[in-house]
Design an enzyme around this catalytic site. Structure first.
Site, PDB file in Angstrom:
ATOM      1  N   ASN A 130     -41.671 -33.521 -22.360  1.00 57.52           N
ATOM      2  CA  ASN A 130     -41.708 -32.097 -22.682  1.00 57.52           C
ATOM      3  C   ASN A 130     -40.963 -31.261 -21.650  1.00 57.52           C
ATOM      4  O   ASN A 130     -40.360 -30.237 -21.999  1.00 57.52           O
ATOM      5  CB  ASN A 130     -43.150 -31.621 -22.837  1.00 57.52           C
ATOM      6  CG  ASN A 130     -43.693 -31.938 -24.219  1.00 57.52           C
ATOM      7  OD1 ASN A 130     -43.079 -32.698 -24.970  1.00 57.52           O
ATOM      8  ND2 ASN A 130     -44.833 -31.384 -24.553  1.00 57.52           N
ATOM      9  N   PHE A 180     -48.071 -37.723 -28.212  1.00 59.19           N
ATOM     10  CA  PHE A 180     -47.033 -37.958 -29.216  1.00 59.19           C
ATOM     11  C   PHE A 180     -45.871 -36.995 -29.021  1.00 59.19           C
ATOM     12  O   PHE A 180     -45.983 -35.983 -28.313  1.00 59.19           O
ATOM     13  CB  PHE A 180     -47.612 -37.762 -30.626  1.00 59.19           C
ATOM     14  CG  PHE A 180     -48.040 -36.336 -30.891  1.00 59.19           C
ATOM     15  CD1 PHE A 180     -47.185 -35.441 -31.515  1.00 59.19           C
ATOM     16  CD2 PHE A 180     -49.288 -35.887 -30.480  1.00 59.19           C
ATOM     17  CE1 PHE A 180     -47.568 -34.120 -31.727  1.00 59.19           C
ATOM     18  CE2 PHE A 180     -49.683 -34.566 -30.684  1.00 59.19           C
ATOM     19  CZ  PHE A 180     -48.816 -33.684 -31.315  1.00 59.19           C
ATOM     20  N   LEU A 207     -45.797 -39.675 -19.036  1.00 55.58           N
ATOM     21  CA  LEU A 207     -44.541 -39.744 -19.775  1.00 55.58           C
ATOM     22  C   LEU A 207     -44.437 -38.593 -20.767  1.00 55.58           C
ATOM     23  O   LEU A 207     -43.361 -38.011 -20.943  1.00 55.58           O
ATOM     24  CB  LEU A 207     -44.415 -41.079 -20.501  1.00 55.58           C
ATOM     25  CG  LEU A 207     -43.086 -41.242 -21.244  1.00 55.58           C
ATOM     26  CD1 LEU A 207     -41.920 -41.317 -20.281  1.00 55.58           C
ATOM     27  CD2 LEU A 207     -43.109 -42.470 -22.142  1.00 55.58           C
ATOM     28  N   LYS A 208     -45.524 -38.248 -21.419  1.00 52.72           N
ATOM     29  CA  LYS A 208     -45.490 -37.129 -22.362  1.00 52.72           C
ATOM     30  C   LYS A 208     -45.087 -35.834 -21.659  1.00 52.72           C
ATOM     31  O   LYS A 208     -44.272 -35.060 -22.181  1.00 52.72           O
ATOM     32  CB  LYS A 208     -46.851 -36.988 -23.038  1.00 52.72           C
ATOM     33  CG  LYS A 208     -47.039 -35.717 -23.850  1.00 52.72           C
ATOM     34  CD  LYS A 208     -46.006 -35.567 -24.951  1.00 52.72           C
ATOM     35  CE  LYS A 208     -46.299 -34.311 -25.779  1.00 52.72           C
ATOM     36  NZ  LYS A 208     -45.246 -34.031 -26.769  1.00 52.72           N
ATOM     37  N   LEU A 209     -45.627 -35.588 -20.486  1.00 51.62           N
ATOM     38  CA  LEU A 209     -45.242 -34.388 -19.745  1.00 51.62           C
ATOM     39  C   LEU A 209     -43.775 -34.447 -19.339  1.00 51.62           C
ATOM     40  O   LEU A 209     -43.069 -33.430 -19.371  1.00 51.62           O
ATOM     41  CB  LEU A 209     -46.139 -34.213 -18.522  1.00 51.62           C
ATOM     42  CG  LEU A 209     -47.609 -33.915 -18.808  1.00 51.62           C
ATOM     43  CD1 LEU A 209     -48.402 -33.832 -17.511  1.00 51.62           C
ATOM     44  CD2 LEU A 209     -47.760 -32.616 -19.607  1.00 51.62           C
TER      45      LEU A 209
END
Length: 274
Positions: free
Chosen positions: A165, A111, A160-162
């Site tokens: 971030n 998330f 995608l989350k990495l």
């Protein structure tokens, strides 16, 4: 469907309270005991036994692995594991295999959105898994989130989350350096942020972090140690070993960690600039 939350940190604890308010929380557990928490259970196994859906919100891949290894005996057909910790795609593949071997189902669900977004149920999920499972879990996840993107498979969601971030970490370093540059020239924060607000470089991160930078408030919305973990995971993905900006911001975060800022908000990167 009832959900159990494992990991009651900055975000997990907020989500669990939202689920409780909606009468959807079946259990909650944290490594550091919080026995007064709503629906507290004495073990992660007890949470998995009580819940139809188990949401994991812990620090890193080793912590996720430890939780999954404990709850495996309580999983089986009809159970779902929603993995919302920020991990790497290889770990996601490993955890999905372990869960599916029990007959349970697995959804990768990292998330975005820090503590203020979580408190307002405005978190955004990046979902990786079967469309049918995502549709089934939609009403439950809508309890704590404003938007749910179906990214693709579990590994793509983790990746995608990495990527998101990494973008935030780089923006934070650039914002810190540009603000310090202006301050050293005697430019006030009012002038700096007023000008930035009309500039193409203005962003949601700027809006979120401006009050903290002005006030020198580094209470954590998203900590240095967690952002450092995430960029380290990103740097280990095949093909990303020679990303120059990734390498630089990882080194800056590591320096902030060494300087004693690990538990502070990653806006504390500015403290390294004097």
């Amino acid at each position: 469907m009832k959900i159990g939350v494992i990991g009651l940190g900055i975000i997990g604890g907020v989500w669990a309270r939202h689920y409780q308010a909606a009468d959807k929380l079946a259990g909650a557990w944290n490594r550091t005991p919080q026995p007064d928490f709503p629906q507290w259970k004495e073990s992660p196994e007890a949470v998995a036994s009580a819940a139809d859906v188990v949401q994991i919100v812990v620090a890193d891949p080793p912590a996720v692995r430890a939780v999954i290894e404990r709850i495996l005996p309580a999983l089986g057909p009809g159970k779902v594991v929603v993995q919302s910790s920020t991990i790497d795609p290889q770990s996601s593949d490993e955890f999905r295999t372990l869960v599916k071997a029990t007959g349970a189902r697995y959804l990768e669900a990292p998330f975005t959105g820090s503590k203020p977004a979580a408190e307002q149920a405005q978190s955004v999920f990046y979902l990786g898994g079967e469309a049918e499972l995502i549709a089934k879990l939609e009403p439950l996840l809508a309890t704590v989130s404003a938007t749910r993107f179906h990214i693709g498979d579990h590994k793509q969601a983790a990746t995608l989350k990495l990527a998101m971030n990494l973008n935030l970490a780089v923006q934070m370093q650039a914002l810190s350096e540009s603000l310090v540059l202006a301050r050293r020239a005697g430019i006030s924060d009012d002038v700096f942020f007023g000008a930035l607000g009309k500039n193409a470089g203005y962003s949601g991160l700027t809006k979120l972090k401006e009050p903290k930078l002005r006030a020198g408030d580094f209470s954590p919305q998203f900590s240095v140690k967690h952002m450092l973990k995430d960029v380290r995971l990103a740097s280990r993905i095949n093909g990303c070993e020679d990303f120059p900006v990734l390498d630089t911001v990882r080194d800056c975060l590591a320096a902030a960690d060494r300087a004693g800022y690990a538990d502070e908000d990653f806006a504390a990167l500015i403290k390294l600039l004097g």
